[in-house]
Design an enzyme around this catalytic site. Structure first.
Site, PDB file in Angstrom:
ATOM      1  N   CYS A 149       2.569  -9.086   3.259  1.00  0.00           N
ATOM      2  CA  CYS A 149       2.205  -8.711   4.628  1.00  0.00           C
ATOM      3  C   CYS A 149       2.074  -9.981   5.454  1.00  0.00           C
ATOM      4  O   CYS A 149       1.245 -10.835   5.153  1.00  0.00           O
ATOM      5  CB  CYS A 149       0.909  -7.920   4.645  1.00  0.00           C
ATOM      6  SG  CYS A 149       0.368  -7.588   6.335  1.00  0.00           S
ATOM      7  N   CYS A 163      -2.431  -1.866   9.037  1.00  0.00           N
ATOM      8  CA  CYS A 163      -3.058  -1.029  10.061  1.00  0.00           C
ATOM      9  C   CYS A 163      -3.925  -1.874  10.997  1.00  0.00           C
ATOM     10  O   CYS A 163      -4.986  -2.337  10.594  1.00  0.00           O
ATOM     11  CB  CYS A 163      -3.899   0.058   9.404  1.00  0.00           C
ATOM     12  SG  CYS A 163      -4.477   1.264  10.606  1.00  0.00           S
TER      13      CYS A 163
END
Ligand SMILES: [Zn+2]
Ligand SMILES: [Zn+2]
Length: 360
Positions: A149, A163
């Protein structure tokens, strides 16, 4: 300890971390990635979750205690509403506090230098020699379904998505059940509030002289908010129900060319000599790209059947699992590093590889 020879080739950022259980990358490692303002959307989510309560309490007191004089109904609705709110916040705490999936490896069994053995193991393992199986940023091997990520600056096991709304964190192997629980609780809460207030509003229209002038205003606002959240969060929840049923993560579902990583060695026909092994997205022709996109619609590598897919996510075999599942969603089965594949998946991938080299 053995002296390490001077390497012929050095990297600009040499690996300093041992790939062992001792080192577990956490969110706190990289203070530069996470700033205070990353939590602002999370505060917004908490404010939105608390916002309807003053109006809701007002409507409940006015409608059930003052107008209908039904304290039992009042207490029942109050209990349901605050149970759902408690469940919503318990899964939210899990989502923010629990690490979504740290990539760790077992302690080396021999007495060599841990870093050296860990790296060698990772680099020389045939599993990790294929592209996409070693993260050059974290300097660790990437197990099945792990992704790096770029927002969090690290790899996350079975990463679903990043998120920004929930503390700017990833949803991964260890937090996905809590995420589904959170979406379910918001949807149920929104439906409940919308139906409850619509019912009170209907009563107010039919008996205009028995209600006060403020209740209908609160009721209209709550019905509107309830319907909006039911549609927005509910449709997102239904999408995730589909993903769980077919055992896909959001990343796997929206990235058809991930399928290329699972292809077996391409049959050598001479025409595919320009393709890497496994093929890379930019090497494919228009027809080959279309073939992969079509195949992505029906070849789901980890789909092991509806019931088993659900069992894998919600860990139906865990002790006291039912309680944790009701309170905060529970946790997934397995270590998050390896996942069983569908029964005939290798055969279907081999057929796809064959079609890919024929379809120039
Ligand atoms: Zn990484
Ligand atoms: Zn992330």
């Amino acid at each position: 300890m053995r002296e390490r020879p001077t390497p012929l080739l050095t990297f600009s950022d040499p690996p300093t971390r041992a790939i062992t259980q001792e080192y577990t990358p956490t969110y706190d490692d990289d203070k530069t990635v996470r700033q205070w303002y990353h939590n602002v959307p999370l505060y917004g989510v908490i404010a939105l979750a608390l916002a309807p309560h003053p109006s809701l309490l007002f409507v409940l007191v006015q409608h059930y205690l003052v107008v209908l004089k039904a304290p039992l109904h009042f207490i029942t609705h109050l209990l349901i509403i605050y149970t759902l709110t408690f469940m919503m916040f318990s899964s939210l705490i899990v989502l923010v506090a629990r690490d979504p999936g740290p990539v760790t490896f077992e302690e080396p069994r021999d007495d060599h230098d841990a870093e050296e053995v860990g790296l060698t193991e990772a680099l020389m393992s045939p599993d990790f020699l294929t592209p996409g199986r070693f993260c050059r940023i974290c300097w660790t091997a990437k197990p099945d379904r792990t992704h790096h990520c770029s927002f969090c600056g690290r790899c996350v096991l079975k990463m679903d998505h990043h998120c920004p709304w929930l503390g700017n964190r990833c949803i991964g192997h260890r937090t996905y059940p809590a995420f589904l629980h959170f979406l379910l609780c918001i949807t149920l809460f929104a439906i409940y509030v919308a139906v409850l207030c619509a019912h009170a509003l209907y009563y107010a229209f039919n008996n205009p002289y028995t209600v006060d002038e403020f209740s209908p205003v609160h009721e209209i606002a709550l019905v509107f908010a309830g319907v909006t959240f039911t549609i927005v969060i509910g449709s997102f929840f239904v999408y995730h129900l589909y993903l769980v049923s077919t055992n896909q993560t959001t990343i796997e579902h929206i990235t058809p060319f991930l399928l290329l990583r699972y292809l077996p060695v391409l049959p050598n026909t001479g025409s595919n000599s320009h393709l890497s092994d496994p093929p890379l997205e930019h090497e494919l022709s228009y027809r080959q790209r279309r073939l992969i996109k079509e195949a992505h619609g029906h070849i789901r590598v980890y789909d092991i059947g509806f019931r088993k897919n659900w069992t894998q996510v919600f860990g139906w075999k865990q002790p006291y699992g039912l309680i944790t599942r009701i309170v905060c969603g529970g946790s997934s089965m397995g270590d998050g590093k390896s996942f069983p594949r569908g029964a005939d998946i290798e055969e279907r991938l081999a057929r796809l590889a064959q079609e890919l080299v024929q379809d120039k």
